[in-house]
Write an enzyme that holds these catalytic residues in place. Structure first.
Site, PDB file in Angstrom:
ATOM      1  CG  HIS A 164      10.320   6.871  80.919  1.00 41.45           C
ATOM      2  ND1 HIS A 164      10.576   6.282  79.691  1.00 41.45           N
ATOM      3  CD2 HIS A 164      11.531   7.114  81.478  1.00 41.45           C
ATOM      4  CE1 HIS A 164      11.879   6.189  79.517  1.00 41.45           C
ATOM      5  NE2 HIS A 164      12.489   6.676  80.590  1.00 41.45           N
ATOM      6  CG  ASP A 206      14.368   7.166  77.511  1.00 40.87           C
ATOM      7  OD1 ASP A 206      14.977   7.734  78.434  1.00 40.87           O
ATOM      8  OD2 ASP A 206      14.106   5.951  77.507  1.00 40.87           O
ATOM      9  CG  HIS A 225      15.667   8.953  82.647  1.00 35.37           C
ATOM     10  ND1 HIS A 225      14.814   8.480  81.687  1.00 35.37           N
ATOM     11  CD2 HIS A 225      15.667  10.304  82.527  1.00 35.37           C
ATOM     12  CE1 HIS A 225      14.329   9.503  80.985  1.00 35.37           C
ATOM     13  NE2 HIS A 225      14.839  10.625  81.483  1.00 35.37           N
ATOM     14  CG  HIS A 285      10.814   2.501  78.703  1.00 37.33           C
ATOM     15  ND1 HIS A 285      10.488   2.766  80.013  1.00 37.33           N
ATOM     16  CD2 HIS A 285      12.122   2.802  78.566  1.00 37.33           C
ATOM     17  CE1 HIS A 285      11.555   3.226  80.649  1.00 37.33           C
ATOM     18  NE2 HIS A 285      12.564   3.243  79.794  1.00 37.33           N
ATOM     19  CG  ASP A 315      18.884   0.722  78.883  1.00 38.67           C
ATOM     20  OD1 ASP A 315      18.298   0.464  79.947  1.00 38.67           O
ATOM     21  OD2 ASP A 315      19.314   1.859  78.597  1.00 38.67           O
ATOM     22  CG  HIS A 358      18.058   2.903  84.675  1.00 39.12           C
ATOM     23  ND1 HIS A 358      17.504   4.040  84.126  1.00 39.12           N
ATOM     24  CD2 HIS A 358      18.644   2.247  83.650  1.00 39.12           C
ATOM     25  CE1 HIS A 358      17.725   4.060  82.829  1.00 39.12           C
ATOM     26  NE2 HIS A 358      18.419   2.975  82.509  1.00 39.12           N
ATOM     27  CG  ASP A 413      14.131   4.430  82.963  1.00 39.44           C
ATOM     28  OD1 ASP A 413      14.257   3.498  82.139  1.00 39.44           O
ATOM     29  OD2 ASP A 413      14.268   5.632  82.652  1.00 39.44           O
ATOM     30  CG  HIS A 424      23.027   1.636  80.822  1.00 40.58           C
ATOM     31  ND1 HIS A 424      22.707   1.813  82.141  1.00 40.58           N
ATOM     32  CD2 HIS A 424      21.952   2.046  80.121  1.00 40.58           C
ATOM     33  CE1 HIS A 424      21.480   2.313  82.230  1.00 40.58           C
ATOM     34  NE2 HIS A 424      21.002   2.472  81.013  1.00 40.58           N
ATOM     35  CD1 TRP A 430      12.601  -0.691  81.720  1.00 44.24           C
ATOM     36  CD2 TRP A 430      14.246  -2.160  81.354  1.00 44.24           C
ATOM     37  NE1 TRP A 430      12.625  -1.598  82.761  1.00 44.24           N
ATOM     38  CE2 TRP A 430      13.630  -2.508  82.558  1.00 44.24           C
ATOM     39  CE3 TRP A 430      15.322  -2.956  80.903  1.00 44.24           C
ATOM     40  CZ2 TRP A 430      14.033  -3.606  83.339  1.00 44.24           C
ATOM     41  CZ3 TRP A 430      15.725  -4.042  81.670  1.00 44.24           C
ATOM     42  CH2 TRP A 430      15.082  -4.360  82.859  1.00 44.24           C
ATOM     43  NE  ARG A 437      17.773  10.632  79.673  1.00 47.76           N
ATOM     44  CZ  ARG A 437      18.829   9.816  79.672  1.00 47.76           C
ATOM     45  NH1 ARG A 437      18.914   8.851  78.782  1.00 47.76           N
ATOM     46  NH2 ARG A 437      19.781   9.956  80.554  1.00 47.76           N
TER      47      ARG A 437
HETATM   48  N1  DCM Z   1      22.208   6.218  83.185  1.00 54.85           N
HETATM   49  C1  DCM Z   1      22.190   5.563  84.398  1.00 54.85           C
HETATM   50  N2  DCM Z   1      23.007   5.971  85.393  1.00 54.85           N
HETATM   51  C2  DCM Z   1      23.844   7.009  85.221  1.00 54.85           C
HETATM   52  C3  DCM Z   1      23.889   7.685  83.989  1.00 54.85           C
HETATM   53  C4  DCM Z   1      23.044   7.262  82.973  1.00 54.85           C
HETATM   54  O1  DCM Z   1      21.429   4.615  84.563  1.00 54.85           O
HETATM   55  N3  DCM Z   1      24.616   7.412  86.223  1.00 54.85           N
HETATM   56  C5  DCM Z   1      21.350   5.749  82.090  1.00 54.85           C
HETATM   57  C6  DCM Z   1      20.397   6.706  81.487  1.00 54.85           C
HETATM   58  C7  DCM Z   1      20.338   6.246  80.069  1.00 54.85           C
HETATM   59  C8  DCM Z   1      21.714   5.714  79.783  1.00 54.85           C
HETATM   60  O2  DCM Z   1      22.226   5.362  81.074  1.00 54.85           O
HETATM   61  O3  DCM Z   1      19.469   5.152  79.943  1.00 54.85           O
HETATM   62  C9  DCM Z   1      22.617   6.679  79.062  1.00 54.85           C
HETATM   63  O4  DCM Z   1      22.649   7.885  79.761  1.00 54.85           O
HETATM   64  P1  DCM Z   1      23.382   9.201  79.203  1.00 54.85           P
HETATM   65  O5  DCM Z   1      22.885   9.333  77.820  1.00 54.85           O
HETATM   66  O6  DCM Z   1      22.922  10.245  80.137  1.00 54.85           O
HETATM   67  O7  DCM Z   1      24.813   8.877  79.290  1.00 54.85           O
HETATM   68  N1  DCM Z   2      16.733   7.256  73.250  1.00 57.35           N
HETATM   69  C1  DCM Z   2      16.151   7.886  72.174  1.00 57.35           C
HETATM   70  N2  DCM Z   2      16.508   9.161  71.860  1.00 57.35           N
HETATM   71  C2  DCM Z   2      17.430   9.768  72.570  1.00 57.35           C
HETATM   72  C3  DCM Z   2      18.026   9.141  73.665  1.00 57.35           C
HETATM   73  C4  DCM Z   2      17.658   7.882  73.980  1.00 57.35           C
HETATM   74  O1  DCM Z   2      15.305   7.294  71.517  1.00 57.35           O
HETATM   75  N3  DCM Z   2      17.778  11.006  72.222  1.00 57.35           N
HETATM   76  C5  DCM Z   2      16.286   5.915  73.560  1.00 57.35           C
HETATM   77  C6  DCM Z   2      17.235   4.868  73.120  1.00 57.35           C
HETATM   78  C7  DCM Z   2      17.822   4.332  74.409  1.00 57.35           C
HETATM   79  C8  DCM Z   2      16.783   4.664  75.442  1.00 57.35           C
HETATM   80  O2  DCM Z   2      16.135   5.833  74.958  1.00 57.35           O
HETATM   81  O3  DCM Z   2      18.083   2.970  74.363  1.00 57.35           O
HETATM   82  C9  DCM Z   2      17.393   4.953  76.773  1.00 57.35           C
HETATM   83  O4  DCM Z   2      16.480   4.875  77.789  1.00 57.35           O
HETATM   84  P1  DCM Z   2      16.948   5.176  79.284  1.00 57.35           P
HETATM   85  O5  DCM Z   2      17.574   6.464  79.210  1.00 57.35           O
HETATM   86  O6  DCM Z   2      15.639   5.267  79.978  1.00 57.35           O
HETATM   87  O7  DCM Z   2      17.680   3.971  79.636  1.00 57.35           O
HETATM   88  N1  DCM Z   3      20.979   7.236  71.807  1.00 56.94           N
HETATM   89  C1  DCM Z   3      20.518   8.144  70.868  1.00 56.94           C
HETATM   90  N2  DCM Z   3      20.635   9.485  71.091  1.00 56.94           N
HETATM   91  C2  DCM Z   3      21.189   9.916  72.217  1.00 56.94           C
HETATM   92  C3  DCM Z   3      21.651   9.007  73.181  1.00 56.94           C
HETATM   93  C4  DCM Z   3      21.530   7.680  72.941  1.00 56.94           C
HETATM   94  O1  DCM Z   3      20.022   7.724  69.845  1.00 56.94           O
HETATM   95  N3  DCM Z   3      21.320  11.228  72.396  1.00 56.94           N
HETATM   96  C5  DCM Z   3      20.901   5.827  71.499  1.00 56.94           C
HETATM   97  C6  DCM Z   3      22.259   5.287  71.175  1.00 56.94           C
HETATM   98  C7  DCM Z   3      22.375   4.027  71.987  1.00 56.94           C
HETATM   99  C8  DCM Z   3      21.087   3.898  72.755  1.00 56.94           C
HETATM  100  O2  DCM Z   3      20.387   5.128  72.599  1.00 56.94           O
HETATM  101  O3  DCM Z   3      22.524   2.920  71.125  1.00 56.94           O
HETATM  102  C9  DCM Z   3      21.300   3.626  74.216  1.00 56.94           C
HETATM  103  O4  DCM Z   3      21.204   4.824  74.934  1.00 56.94           O
HETATM  104  P1  DCM Z   3      20.254   4.913  76.208  1.00 56.94           P
HETATM  105  O5  DCM Z   3      20.409   3.772  77.049  1.00 56.94           O
HETATM  106  O6  DCM Z   3      21.023   5.399  76.096  1.00 56.94           O
HETATM  107  O7  DCM Z   3      20.086   6.309  76.587  1.00 56.94           O
HETATM  108 ZN    ZN Z   4      14.676   6.519  80.886  1.00 56.73          ZN
HETATM  109 ZN    ZN Z   5      18.971   2.826  80.459  1.00 57.12          ZN
END
Ligand code: DCM
Ligand code: DCM
Ligand code: DCM
Ligand code: ZN
Ligand code: ZN
Length: 269
Positions: free
Chosen positions: A116, A45, A60, A6, A153, A126, A120, A149, A1, A48
């Site tokens: 968290h 998040d 996640h 979250h 989310d 996810h 997720d 995604h 999410w 990561r």
């Molecule tokens: N994610 C997922 N399944 C994957 C790769 C990523 O559910 N195989 C999720 C984790 C984050 C979002 O997608 O919420 C973006 O991931 P990333 O920033 O690793 O691409």
């Molecule tokens: N996110 C964030 N900072 C990052 C990466 C992701 O704040 N560097 C937040 C925004 C995304 C969410 O985390 O929407 C992804 O959550 P998940 O990876 O659990 O889906």
């Molecule tokens: N995001 C971010 N920094 C990152 C990865 C993602 O701020 N390194 C933000 C951009 C996307 C949102 O999170 O709009 C969704 O990513 P989440 O689902 O990825 O991880």
């Molecule tokens: Zn997460």
């Molecule tokens: Zn997600």
């Protein structure tokens, strides 16, 4: 999410935990405020993508290599990556949160991961491999290009809640969902939400929740398959069908999170 999902699960869980769980977690997390859980729910998040937190990046999700919409299923051996997945992460951090040999800051960190990852685990994408959980699938949202995604989310919840500051929006959403659990559309089924919970077997518990969530991928995420959704506008009829499902998943996550944390705290004491 995304953040809204979250934070909302954190508010819901903080409503349903026992008084002793609340007291223990407030102490462990160093907060006396009502948002003591909500404000740590997205922490995992925020780390990561850091150098230190990189080892948690596959924790996640679990990439179910199934075949939606014909067949949806999760196979632990087949789908959990060698670097870990949400199933093993929830089990490992549950164990760490209970380990009296760890210092409080490590048990606090473990509790934040538990909060968290229960969240997720309830996001359908996810629990699906297709194009990295929909990250590689381009769709339209109000005419603009988004990935699928991100729609699940964040966009669906944002449309449901309207504009506003995230914490107040999440707090309001949590109150609505708590009411639906206590005296509303989820009241009759809420006991069934806990039938798969077996604290002696965190892996099987997490897998049961994952399989339940993964089934939604076939029915609501890809009703006509992953190819058919590419380029589709999702803010209309698709949203209308998805929003109730998403809300139920957020409600389930918060309710199960509370039950799980109660068991952690009961066993630790
Ligand atoms: N994610 C997922 N399944 C994957 C790769 C990523 O559910 N195989 C999720 C984790 C984050 C979002 O997608 O919420 C973006 O991931 P990333 O920033 O690793 O691409
Ligand atoms: N996110 C964030 N900072 C990052 C990466 C992701 O704040 N560097 C937040 C925004 C995304 C969410 O985390 O929407 C992804 O959550 P998940 O990876 O659990 O889906
Ligand atoms: N995001 C971010 N920094 C990152 C990865 C993602 O701020 N390194 C933000 C951009 C996307 C949102 O999170 O709009 C969704 O990513 P989440 O689902 O990825 O991880
Ligand atoms: Zn997460
Ligand atoms: Zn997600």
């Amino acid at each position: 999410w995304g953040g809204l999902g979250h934070v909302t699960t954190g508010y819901i869980a903080s409503h349903f935990v026992s008084n002793s769980t609340e007291a223990y977690l407030k102490q462990l997390l160093g907060s006396r405020e009502p948002d003591y859980m909500a404000k740590v729910a997205s922490w995992a998040d925020s780390i990561r993508y850091t150098k230190w937190g990189r080892f948690t990046s596959t924790f996640h999700f679990i990439d179910a290599h199934d075949n939606p919409p014909e067949s949806c299923n999760v196979d632990f051996e087949r789908d959990c990556k060698g670097t870990g997945c949400v199933i093993t992460a929830l089990a490992n951090y549950t164990e760490q949160s209970l380990d009296p040999s760890l210092p409080p800051w490590r048990r606090a960190q473990a509790a934040k991961f538990v909060i968290h990852f229960v969240g997720d685990l309830h996001q359908p994408l996810h629990n699906e491999d297709a194009s990295k959980g929909g990250n590689g699938i381009h769709v339209k949202w109000n005419g603009r290009d988004f990935n699928l995604h991100h729609v699940w989310d964040s966009s669906i919840a944002e449309k449901w809640l309207g504009r506003g500051k995230p914490y107040p929006l999440a707090e309001k959403w949590s109150r609505d969902l708590i009411d639906e659990i206590n005296d509303g559309i989820y009241t009759e089924e809420k006991d069934t939400w806990l039938v798969d919970l077996d604290f002696s077997d965190p892996i099987e518990t997490a897998l049961a929740w994952s399989r339940e969530c993964n089934k939604l991928v076939c029915k609501y995420v890809f009703p006509e398959g992953p190819e058919a959704i590419v380029g589709q506008e999702l803010s209309g009829e698709y949203y209308e069908n998805a929003a109730p499902i998403l809300q139920k998943q957020v409600a389930r996550a918060g309710y199960r999170m509370a039950a799980w944390l109660d068991l952690i705290v009961d066993e630790y004491k």
